[in-house]
Structure formats: structure tokens, C-alpha cells
Design an enzyme around this catalytic site. Structure first.
Site, PDB file in Angstrom:
ATOM      1  N   PRO A   1       2.067 -45.405   9.377  1.00 25.93           N
ATOM      2  CA  PRO A   1       1.510 -44.531   8.460  1.00 25.93           C
ATOM      3  C   PRO A   1       2.169 -43.006   8.455  1.00 25.93           C
ATOM      4  CG  PRO A   1      -0.367 -45.240   9.765  1.00 25.93           C
ATOM      5  CD  PRO A   1       0.978 -45.770  10.385  1.00 25.93           C
ATOM      6  N   GLU A   2       1.952 -42.232   7.416  1.00 27.40           N
ATOM      7  CA  GLU A   2       2.989 -41.186   7.298  1.00 27.40           C
ATOM      8  C   GLU A   2       1.904 -40.041   7.055  1.00 27.40           C
ATOM      9  OE1 GLU A   2       6.213 -41.422   4.506  1.00 27.40           O
ATOM     10  OE2 GLU A   2       6.567 -43.529   5.134  1.00 27.40           O
TER      11      GLU A   2
ATOM     12  N   LYS B   1       2.270 -36.791  12.846  1.00 24.99           N
ATOM     13  CA  LYS B   1       1.732 -38.304  12.987  1.00 24.99           C
ATOM     14  C   LYS B   1       0.884 -38.186  14.264  1.00 24.99           C
ATOM     15  CE  LYS B   1       5.331 -40.471  10.605  1.00 24.99           C
ATOM     16  NZ  LYS B   1       6.389 -41.578  10.775  1.00 24.99           N
TER      17      LYS B   1
END
Length: 263
Positions: free
Chosen positions: A2-3, A53
Site C-alpha cells: 500500500p502507498e 507507510k
């Protein structure tokens, strides 16, 4: 992985579930965190912050839980009465009267005191977060032109969390397509108009993705909602110039681009 937009969405979900509610049960898998369990009972989460993140879960007694999901970690929100069925390994449980948040499979978890927030190795290294509303295109432009970053190719720079936190591969390719640049360009070689366009796109595209998308596999076009222009669209026609979108590898990651209008 995920970003930034997806991490911020996850933080929003955690906040919505337990923010401001007294903790009725706290459990940590790692022995070095066990001592904090009793200290957090009766306290509450004040807010959940993102640094690229990483997630920082701030408590009312000034402690902060640092967690980085890396490749396999995932947070879940469940009803407190629910017993989740999963093969994942539980690492953290923060329970309130009605909702519980659970962190599975992550290994990078620490409890920080206020003074450690400025000395933690990852937090020291990471750059400004693209979703921070106080970050401006002017500051981004200064970073692009700084001696540290001006000579680096965008293929690697836009994946470097020390430059800007929260960017990742899909954002990298979408930003460069938007401004008509390739992964081989460097900030020092841009003219004023290109530099200005890039500085704005580096903030606008992640923020638009966060506001309208939130999930990596949502690629639907509904009005003005975010959709991929080139990411995972190799072999398709570029909507801007009609060229064929190609796929290659840059900085060890898949890279999608249109040779017809990115040069």
C-alpha cells in the site's frame, strides 16, 4: 505494498473505530511491549498519524505506538464481541467497549515516548508526507532542487521515502505520466514550467487518490474519480496522445509509460 493514500485510509478507519474511547483491554505479542499493557488501560487514542507507510497511534498518556506494516502487516477493525477467523499472527490488540483494532503479522512495532519521536531512525530519515496539508508545492520544489536530490533520476527518487513520504510505484508512474516526463529525467534538467508542474503533481495526485480512491484494486472511472492513466495498462492506448502504453522495469519495479508523450 500500500502507498500513502491507502495507509491514510487505514488510519482513518482506526480513528473512526476507537478514537477518544477508553481502552478496556490492551495486548502486545512482543515481550518488550508487555509492560505498556497496564499503562494503557483506561487511556484513549487521541489520533492516528501517518508518516509515509508508518502509523503512529498516539495515546492520551503521551505514549505513541509506532508500526510499519512492511509487506505483510495489516490492521483490522472488528466488533469487540467478534472473534476473527484468520491464520495471521496477532501482534497488537487495542480494545474499547464496542470496537477493537487488531494488528496482524507486522514485525516493526515499538512504543515511543515524546522525545523519541524526533530521534527514531525511520522517522528521522523519512521526508515530508505528501498528504500533510501543510506541505506546499514551493517546499516540494525546494527539495527537488536541493543538492541532495537534484541529480537523481525520478525512477528512483520518487520511490525514496527520504525525498517525500507516501509515494510508491503506482503514484510514481501516474505522476510522471501527468507531467509528460520519464523515469530518466532529473530535476536539474527541467525548465521552470516542468518543475512547477511536477511539484504540483507530486501533491495533487496522491491527495486526489486519497480523497476518491483508497484501494489499490479500485480502477473504476465515475465522473471525476481517480483512475489509472498508465499503471497496469500496458498495450492500451494512451488517452492523451493515442500512443501505446509500454511496460519496463526501472529501479527494480514495474514502470508504465507512454513513449508518445513522455519524453
Amino acid at each position: 505494498m500500500p502507498e500513502g493514500p491507502e495507509i491514510r485510509r487505514a488510519a482513518d478507519n482506526l480513528e473512526a473505530a476507537i478514537k477518544g474511547k477508553p481502552l478496556t483491554d490492551v495486548w502486545f505479542a512482543f515481550p518488550q511491549l508487555k509492560t505498556y499493557q497496564s499503562q494503557l488501560i483506561g487511556q484513549h487514542v487521541t489520533h492516528v498519524e501517518t508518516r509515509g507507510k508508518a502509523l503512529l497511534t498516539h495515546f492520551s498518556n503521551d505514549l505513541t505506538l509506532y508500526s510499519h506494516n512492511q509487506l505483510y502487516g495489516v490492521w483490522r477493525v472488528v466488533d469487540t464481541s467478534e472473534e476473527p477467523q484468520t491464520t495471521r499472527v496477532l501482534r497488537v490488540k487495542l480494545q474499547t467497549a464496542d470496537k477493537t483494532i487488531l494488528l496482524y503479522s507486522a514485525s516493526d512495532i515499538e512504543m515511543l515516548r515524546p522525545e523519541q519521536l524526533t530521534t527514531h531512525p525511520f522517522l528521522q530519515r523519512v521526508g515530508p508526507d505528501v498528504l500533510d496539508p501543510n506541505l506546499t508545492p514551493e517546499v516540494v520544489k525546494e527539495r527537488l532542487l536541493s543538492p541532495r536530490f537534484r541529480n537523481r533520476q525520478f525512477a528512483g527518487l520518487l520511490l525514496d521515502q527520504a525525498f517525500l513520504a507516501g509515494l510508491g510505484n503506482y503514484l510514481r508512474v501516474e505522476i510522471l505520466w501527468q507531467v509528460g516526463l520519464t523515469g530518466n529525467h532529473k530535476a536539474k534538467d527541467l525548465n521552470a514550467a516542468q518543475l512547477d508542474a511536477l511539484a504540483h503533481a507530486l501533491l495533487e495526485i496522491p491527495r486526489f487518490s486519497y480523497a476518491t480512491r483508497g484501494q489499490v484494486d479500485e480502477n473504476k472511472h465515475h465522473g471525476a474519480l481517480f483512475r489509472f492513466k498508465v499503471f497496469h495498462r500496458d498495450g492500451e492506448l494512451c488517452e492523451r496522445c493515442g500512443g501505446i502504453i509500454e511496460k519496463t522495469t526501472l529501479s527494480s519495479r514495474p514502470f508504465y509509460w507512454c513513449p508518445g508523450c513522455q519524453h
